[in-house]
Each structure stands twice: as structure tokens, then as C-alpha cells.
Enzyme design. Structure first.
Site, PDB file in Angstrom:
ATOM      1  N   ILE A   1       1.050  -1.276   0.051  1.00 33.35           N
ATOM      2  CA  ILE A   1      -0.067   0.096  -0.540  1.00 33.35           C
ATOM      3  C   ILE A   1       0.922   1.199  -0.090  1.00 33.35           C
ATOM      4  CG2 ILE A   1      -1.778   1.325   1.378  1.00 33.35           C
ATOM      5  CD1 ILE A   1      -2.592  -1.012   2.025  1.00 33.35           C
ATOM      6  N   PRO A   2       1.076   1.494  -1.014  1.00 36.36           N
ATOM      7  CA  PRO A   2       2.273   2.867  -1.049  1.00 36.36           C
ATOM      8  C   PRO A   2       1.991   4.454  -0.564  1.00 36.36           C
ATOM      9  CG  PRO A   2       1.150   2.530  -3.240  1.00 36.36           C
ATOM     10  CD  PRO A   2       0.482   1.298  -2.504  1.00 36.36           C
ATOM     11  N   CYS A   3       1.820   4.113   0.302  1.00 34.34           N
ATOM     12  CA  CYS A   3       1.982   5.622   1.426  1.00 34.34           C
ATOM     13  C   CYS A   3       2.862   6.443   0.701  1.00 34.34           C
ATOM     14  CB  CYS A   3       1.602   5.034   2.626  1.00 34.34           C
ATOM     15  SG  CYS A   3       2.811   4.221   3.423  1.00 34.34           S
ATOM     16  N   HIS A   4       4.002   6.030   0.326  1.00 31.68           N
ATOM     17  CA  HIS A   4       5.284   5.906  -0.140  1.00 31.68           C
ATOM     18  C   HIS A   4       5.467   7.231  -1.031  1.00 31.68           C
ATOM     19  CE1 HIS A   4       5.598   2.478  -2.325  1.00 31.68           C
ATOM     20  NE2 HIS A   4       6.567   3.568  -3.283  1.00 31.68           N
ATOM     21  N   ARG A   5       4.479   7.571  -1.278  1.00 34.54           N
ATOM     22  CA  ARG A   5       4.420   7.833  -3.215  1.00 34.54           C
ATOM     23  C   ARG A   5       3.270   9.589  -2.868  1.00 34.54           C
ATOM     24  NH1 ARG A   5       2.364   2.722  -6.549  1.00 34.54           N
ATOM     25  NH2 ARG A   5       4.277   1.525  -6.678  1.00 34.54           N
TER      26      ARG A   5
END
Length: 159
Positions: free
Chosen positions: A126-130
Site C-alpha cells: 500500500i504505497p504511502c511513499h508515493r
């Protein structure tokens, strides 16, 4: 419930992994932050754990952009809508906290998006880094760890 736990070395440091019999439940950067009191812990690797490790390694090696391993998350309705919006961000793209608030149906809940990102128990998949701040600043990642966020964004950079 039985939680299968394992560790994996990565370019981001040691990852602490937790899966059920059928889905990924946790990826953590800090040991045992996800352990619950009401679970039986098993150190054996099951099929889900093996798939998770293979897919993470392929991602770190630049050979995978998407994950197919099943995941299981629980949160408030708002958190669930934020995490769903995060999963819709294409590999290598950046969006603002405001963009995610709008996609989650609460355009003024920008700070709440940040809190939902912090509560994300399955970072990377779940790419919260984006997600970055509106002015292009990176902001924190999984707490305050900007170095991991930078590494992940560089991994996904098309340049």
C-alpha cells in the site's frame, strides 16, 4: 488466529513480516510493532510468506512494479478509503495528500490522510511513499523516516 512471522533483509533495513494463512497483514520496519496479544505466533513460513518475500525481493531488485500477494487490512471507513486510493497510484507517480483526500471523498481531510498513511500496516504494497506535500516537499514516511521514502521513490523513478 495464527500469525506467521518472519524477517527479511532489504535495502531499507530489516523488514518484519506477518501473514495469516491467506493474506499479508503486516510489513514493519520495527521489530514486533505489529504483534497482537490475541494471536498464536508461528515461525514457519507458509505459502503466503514465501510469495510475499519473493514479490518484495523482485520489487527491490527492480523486477516487479505491482504486488499480487493477497492483503488484509482493517481500519476506519476513512482509512480504508485512503488505503484504496493509495493502491490506485501508479508505480513511479506522485500525488499530494490533498489528491488522496479528494479521492477518498473528504477533500478537506488532508491531515487525516497523513494519519491514515501513518496507520498503514502494509507499507510498500500500500504505497504511502508515493504521497508528498502540495509544494513538492516529501514529508514524513511511516513516522518520520524520510530516507526510506527517498529510497522507494528513487527505486520507482523512471529516470
Amino acid at each position: 488466529m495464527t500469525l506467521y512471522v518472519s524477517e527479511m533483509e532489504s535495502p531499507l533495513g530489516t523488514l518484519y513480516l506477518g501473514v495469516s494463512q491467506c493474506a499479508v497483514k503486516y510489513i514493519a520496519y520495527d521489530e514486533a510493532t505489529f504483534l497482537e496479544n490475541e494471536v498464536d505466533i508461528c515461525l514457519e513460513e507458509n505459502d503466503v510468506m514465501r510469495q510475499l518475500k519473493q514479490e518484495l525481493q523482485a520489487f527491490f531488485d527492480g523486477e516487479r512494479r505491482d504486488f499480487s500477494v493477497p492483503i488484509e487490512v482493517h481500519g476506519t471507513d476513512f482509512q480504508m478509503s485512503v488505503w484504496e486510493a493509495l493502491r490506485d497510484i501508479p508505480y513511479g507517480e506522485l500525488v499530494s495528500y490533498k489528491d488522496i483526500a479528494e479521492r477518498a471523498g473528504s477533500p478537506r481531510a488532508v491531515r487525516a490522510v497523513g494519519q491514515a498513511n501513518r496507520a498503514n500496516r502494509i507499507p510498500i504494497i500500500i504505497p504511502c511513499h508515493r504521497v508528498i506535500q502540495a509544494g513538492g516537499k516529501l514529508g514524513g514516511y511511516n513516522g518520520n523516516d524520510v530516507d526510506r521514502k527517498i529510497w522507494l521513490l528513487n527505486r520507482e523513478s523512471p529516470f
